[in-house]
Structure formats: C-alpha cells, structure tokens
Design a protein around this motif. Structure first.
Motif, PDB file in Angstrom:
ATOM      1  N   GLY A 137      11.218   9.940  11.205  1.00 21.25           N
ATOM      2  CA  GLY A 137      10.634  11.063  12.392  1.00 21.25           C
ATOM      3  C   GLY A 137      11.091  12.201  12.160  1.00 21.25           C
ATOM      4  O   GLY A 137      11.296  12.578  13.393  1.00 21.25           O
ATOM      5  N   LEU A 138      10.858  12.653  10.717  1.00 24.82           N
ATOM      6  CA  LEU A 138      10.883  13.657  10.607  1.00 24.82           C
ATOM      7  C   LEU A 138       9.476  14.861  11.261  1.00 24.82           C
ATOM      8  O   LEU A 138       8.393  13.881  10.643  1.00 24.82           O
ATOM      9  CB  LEU A 138      11.213  14.377   9.229  1.00 24.82           C
ATOM     10  CG  LEU A 138      12.791  14.142   8.454  1.00 24.82           C
ATOM     11  CD1 LEU A 138      12.540  14.550   7.445  1.00 24.82           C
ATOM     12  CD2 LEU A 138      13.662  15.109   9.394  1.00 24.82           C
TER      13      LEU A 138
ATOM     14  N   THR B  48       0.725  -0.645   0.192  1.00 29.04           N
ATOM     15  CA  THR B  48      -0.009  -0.122   0.349  1.00 29.04           C
ATOM     16  C   THR B  48       0.524   1.274   0.005  1.00 29.04           C
ATOM     17  O   THR B  48       0.498   2.257  -1.148  1.00 29.04           O
ATOM     18  CB  THR B  48      -0.908  -0.338   0.908  1.00 29.04           C
ATOM     19  OG1 THR B  48      -1.637  -1.065   1.542  1.00 29.04           O
ATOM     20  CG2 THR B  48      -2.126   1.298   1.232  1.00 29.04           C
ATOM     21  N   ILE B  49       1.722   1.650   0.592  1.00 22.93           N
ATOM     22  CA  ILE B  49       2.746   2.734   0.545  1.00 22.93           C
ATOM     23  C   ILE B  49       3.498   2.217  -1.027  1.00 22.93           C
ATOM     24  O   ILE B  49       3.878   3.559  -1.097  1.00 22.93           O
ATOM     25  CB  ILE B  49       3.963   2.413   1.776  1.00 22.93           C
ATOM     26  CG1 ILE B  49       3.048   2.125   3.279  1.00 22.93           C
ATOM     27  CG2 ILE B  49       4.952   3.608   1.938  1.00 22.93           C
ATOM     28  CD1 ILE B  49       4.282   1.739   4.047  1.00 22.93           C
TER      29      ILE B  49
ATOM     30  N   CYS C 101       3.352  11.498  -1.990  1.00 21.28           N
ATOM     31  CA  CYS C 101       2.537  11.190  -0.835  1.00 21.28           C
ATOM     32  C   CYS C 101       3.900  10.086  -0.164  1.00 21.28           C
ATOM     33  O   CYS C 101       3.732  10.009   1.161  1.00 21.28           O
ATOM     34  CB  CYS C 101       1.333  10.975  -0.840  1.00 21.28           C
ATOM     35  SG  CYS C 101       0.418  11.014   0.668  1.00 21.28           S
ATOM     36  N   LYS C 102       4.221   9.584  -0.228  1.00 26.24           N
ATOM     37  CA  LYS C 102       4.808   8.280  -0.304  1.00 26.24           C
ATOM     38  C   LYS C 102       6.254   8.920   0.151  1.00 26.24           C
ATOM     39  O   LYS C 102       6.413   8.620   1.550  1.00 26.24           O
ATOM     40  CB  LYS C 102       5.425   7.645  -1.082  1.00 26.24           C
ATOM     41  CG  LYS C 102       6.140   5.656  -1.019  1.00 26.24           C
ATOM     42  CD  LYS C 102       6.210   5.149  -2.092  1.00 26.24           C
ATOM     43  CE  LYS C 102       8.006   4.363  -1.441  1.00 26.24           C
ATOM     44  NZ  LYS C 102       8.402   3.441  -2.692  1.00 26.24           N
ATOM     45  N   ALA C 103       6.054  10.201  -0.160  1.00 27.21           N
ATOM     46  CA  ALA C 103       7.693  10.710   0.634  1.00 27.21           C
ATOM     47  C   ALA C 103       7.877  11.030   1.826  1.00 27.21           C
ATOM     48  O   ALA C 103       8.506  10.905   2.358  1.00 27.21           O
ATOM     49  CB  ALA C 103       8.590  11.673  -1.225  1.00 27.21           C
ATOM     50  N   ILE C 104       6.705  12.020   1.432  1.00 27.84           N
ATOM     51  CA  ILE C 104       6.424  12.239   2.527  1.00 27.84           C
ATOM     52  C   ILE C 104       6.183  11.820   3.786  1.00 27.84           C
ATOM     53  O   ILE C 104       6.658  11.878   5.175  1.00 27.84           O
ATOM     54  CB  ILE C 104       5.287  13.174   2.705  1.00 27.84           C
ATOM     55  CG1 ILE C 104       5.520  14.848   1.522  1.00 27.84           C
ATOM     56  CG2 ILE C 104       4.046  13.949   4.038  1.00 27.84           C
ATOM     57  CD1 ILE C 104       4.616  15.110   0.947  1.00 27.84           C
ATOM     58  N   PHE C 105       5.052  10.613   3.484  1.00 30.58           N
ATOM     59  CA  PHE C 105       4.713  10.000   4.533  1.00 30.58           C
ATOM     60  C   PHE C 105       6.354   8.535   4.693  1.00 30.58           C
ATOM     61  O   PHE C 105       6.037   8.626   6.073  1.00 30.58           O
ATOM     62  CB  PHE C 105       3.936   8.531   3.868  1.00 30.58           C
ATOM     63  CG  PHE C 105       3.345   7.841   4.758  1.00 30.58           C
ATOM     64  CD1 PHE C 105       2.587   8.023   6.469  1.00 30.58           C
ATOM     65  CD2 PHE C 105       3.455   6.311   5.594  1.00 30.58           C
ATOM     66  CE1 PHE C 105       1.888   6.915   6.407  1.00 30.58           C
ATOM     67  CE2 PHE C 105       3.422   5.192   6.133  1.00 30.58           C
ATOM     68  CZ  PHE C 105       2.879   5.672   7.377  1.00 30.58           C
TER      69      PHE C 105
ATOM     70  N   THR D 259       0.238  20.938   3.267  1.00 31.05           N
ATOM     71  CA  THR D 259      -0.011  20.161   2.853  1.00 31.05           C
ATOM     72  C   THR D 259       0.867  18.294   2.908  1.00 31.05           C
ATOM     73  O   THR D 259      -0.320  17.293   3.293  1.00 31.05           O
ATOM     74  CB  THR D 259       1.256  20.988   1.323  1.00 31.05           C
ATOM     75  OG1 THR D 259       0.692  21.679   1.152  1.00 31.05           O
ATOM     76  CG2 THR D 259       1.404  19.770   0.277  1.00 31.05           C
ATOM     77  N   VAL D 260       1.828  18.718   3.656  1.00 28.84           N
ATOM     78  CA  VAL D 260       2.482  17.781   4.730  1.00 28.84           C
ATOM     79  C   VAL D 260       1.170  17.349   5.149  1.00 28.84           C
ATOM     80  O   VAL D 260       1.133  15.712   5.611  1.00 28.84           O
ATOM     81  CB  VAL D 260       3.825  17.981   5.929  1.00 28.84           C
ATOM     82  CG1 VAL D 260       4.019  16.976   6.575  1.00 28.84           C
ATOM     83  CG2 VAL D 260       4.248  18.629   4.840  1.00 28.84           C
ATOM     84  N   GLU D 261       0.580  17.514   6.478  1.00 30.99           N
ATOM     85  CA  GLU D 261      -0.734  17.676   7.199  1.00 30.99           C
ATOM     86  C   GLU D 261      -1.761  16.409   6.202  1.00 30.99           C
ATOM     87  O   GLU D 261      -1.646  15.406   6.310  1.00 30.99           O
ATOM     88  CB  GLU D 261      -1.758  18.184   7.506  1.00 30.99           C
ATOM     89  CG  GLU D 261      -0.643  18.354   8.902  1.00 30.99           C
ATOM     90  CD  GLU D 261      -1.594  19.752   9.815  1.00 30.99           C
ATOM     91  OE1 GLU D 261      -2.518  20.788   8.749  1.00 30.99           O
ATOM     92  OE2 GLU D 261      -1.013  20.668  10.186  1.00 30.99           O
ATOM     93  N   ASN D 262      -2.031  16.792   4.573  1.00 25.05           N
ATOM     94  CA  ASN D 262      -3.075  15.845   4.199  1.00 25.05           C
ATOM     95  C   ASN D 262      -2.338  15.405   3.529  1.00 25.05           C
ATOM     96  O   ASN D 262      -3.223  14.536   3.559  1.00 25.05           O
ATOM     97  CB  ASN D 262      -3.126  17.512   2.593  1.00 25.05           C
ATOM     98  CG  ASN D 262      -4.119  17.786   3.321  1.00 25.05           C
ATOM     99  OD1 ASN D 262      -4.726  18.651   4.639  1.00 25.05           O
ATOM    100  ND2 ASN D 262      -4.502  19.653   2.795  1.00 25.05           N
ATOM    101  N   GLN D 263      -1.382  15.356   3.500  1.00 27.85           N
ATOM    102  CA  GLN D 263      -0.219  13.573   2.061  1.00 27.85           C
ATOM    103  C   GLN D 263      -0.369  13.235   2.884  1.00 27.85           C
ATOM    104  O   GLN D 263      -0.659  11.463   2.961  1.00 27.85           O
ATOM    105  CB  GLN D 263       0.722  14.304   2.022  1.00 27.85           C
ATOM    106  CG  GLN D 263       0.610  15.222   0.132  1.00 27.85           C
ATOM    107  CD  GLN D 263       0.033  14.929  -0.576  1.00 27.85           C
ATOM    108  OE1 GLN D 263      -0.088  13.934  -0.826  1.00 27.85           O
ATOM    109  NE2 GLN D 263      -0.964  15.764  -1.354  1.00 27.85           N
ATOM    110  N   ILE D 264       0.030  13.292   4.749  1.00 26.27           N
ATOM    111  CA  ILE D 264       0.058  12.111   6.142  1.00 26.27           C
ATOM    112  C   ILE D 264      -1.783  11.494   6.018  1.00 26.27           C
ATOM    113  O   ILE D 264      -1.476  10.703   5.890  1.00 26.27           O
ATOM    114  CB  ILE D 264       0.279  12.713   6.707  1.00 26.27           C
ATOM    115  CG1 ILE D 264       2.538  12.803   6.820  1.00 26.27           C
ATOM    116  CG2 ILE D 264       0.759  11.023   8.013  1.00 26.27           C
ATOM    117  CD1 ILE D 264       3.392  12.874   7.430  1.00 26.27           C
ATOM    118  N   GLY D 265      -2.150  12.242   5.858  1.00 26.33           N
ATOM    119  CA  GLY D 265      -4.134  11.874   6.191  1.00 26.33           C
ATOM    120  C   GLY D 265      -4.331  11.087   4.801  1.00 26.33           C
ATOM    121  O   GLY D 265      -5.182   9.711   5.131  1.00 26.33           O
TER     122      GLY D 265
END
Length: 183
Positions: A146-147, A127-128, A135-139, A162-168
């Motif tokens: 651990g960033l 899935t990742i 999205c994959k890079a940010i996740f 944008t980071v929050e949205n992509q991780i969501g």
C-alpha cells in the motif's frame, strides 16, 4: 383573445372544420398555462414542451371528435397529464429493467465458479513471480504494502517516473496473461 366560453365554443367549431387560425388562437391562449402545469410535474423544460406540443398535436389530429360543449381547458389538462403519466410509467419500466440487469450481472459475477477464481489467482501469482526482480518488488510495495509512488521512490532511491513505468509494465503483463488465458 381572452378566455370566454362563448368565444371558445366558436373557436372549437371552427377547429372541427379544420380552421388553422382558430387552432392557433386556442394554442396561444392555453400553451403557457398547460406548459406550467406539466413543468411542475416533470421539472424538465424540454420534456414539458414536448408533452404540451404532443397535446396540441392530438387536439388537431382528433379535431372531428371535439365536444364543443365541454371546456377545452379540461381536455388539454387531461390529455397532457395522461401523456406525462405514459412517459413516467415508461421511465419506471426502463429503470426497473436496468435494475434487474444490474442485479443479474452482480449475481453472475458473484457466482463465478470457485475453481475459476483459484485458476485466476494462481495465474496472477505466477505472473507476478515471473516479473523481473525490480519490477516485482516495486509492484508488491505498491499493491500489497500500500505504499505510494513517492514512498517507493524514496525507499528504493529511484525516480517516481521509474516507479510508474515499472508498475505499468507489471499491470500490462498481468492484463495480457489474464486476457490470453481461457477459464
């Protein structure tokens, strides 16, 4: 009315006959004394009040059995203490049952079949890998490196939102994949 053995004996005789006024006098004399005694045991005002009320309810319910030659104070202390002990024992049993359920749940979780764990890990990895590249890079930066969101935002020159949205998005896809898969 003060505590006087002769007066108490008279009041007890009247209570045995169903005299509510006599009962009220005994109640008024001993309620606070018994409440303080039980409160010292329970450290809980409401529970202590419940126990004391139950004590007097038992006195009234079993009024025909009152021994007028024994001090009523002893009866009230003993009855209230026994009620406290009953509640305490039930509480211990309930705690033990909860502890047992907790340990059983932990054991069942830790004894999960290794094959199932491997299937879940493979599904998570798949899935990742299927996530859009950004999205994959940010996740990966968040969960594997651990960033913080701010650090990812600075490094990729994008907003924290944008980071929050992509991780969501990534977490939603992972949850969906795990929920729909039968193991």
């Amino acid at each position: 009315m003060t505590r006087n053995p002769q007066n108490e004996r008279i009041l007890l005789e009247l209570i045995k006959k169903g005299d509510q006024n006599a009962f009220g006098k005994i109640f008024n004399i001993y309620y606070n004394v018994i409440l303080v005694f039980i409160y010292k045991l329970t450290k809980n005002r409401m529970q202590a009040e419940d126990i004391v009320q139950e004590t007097f309810a038992k006195l009234w319910a079993f009024k025909e059995r009152i021994d007028i030659n024994r001090p009523i104070k002893s009866y009230l202390y003993k009855t209230s203490y026994n009620l406290y002990i009953d509640i305490y024992r039930k509480s211990l049993r309930a705690k033990e049952m909860l502890k047992e359920l907790y340990y059983q749940k932990i054991i069942s979780l830790t004894e999960e079949d290794d094959a199932i764990k491997e299937k879940k890990m493979a599904l998570i990895e798949y899935t990742i890998n299927e996530l859009p590249p950004k999205c994959k890079a940010i996740f990966m930066m968040s969960k594997f490196d651990g960033l913080t969101y701010n650090e990812i935002s600075s490094e990729l020159n994008i907003s924290v939102k944008t980071v929050e949205n992509q991780i969501g998005i990534a977490l939603t896809k992972l949850r969906t994949a795990l929920k729909t898969q039968v193991f």
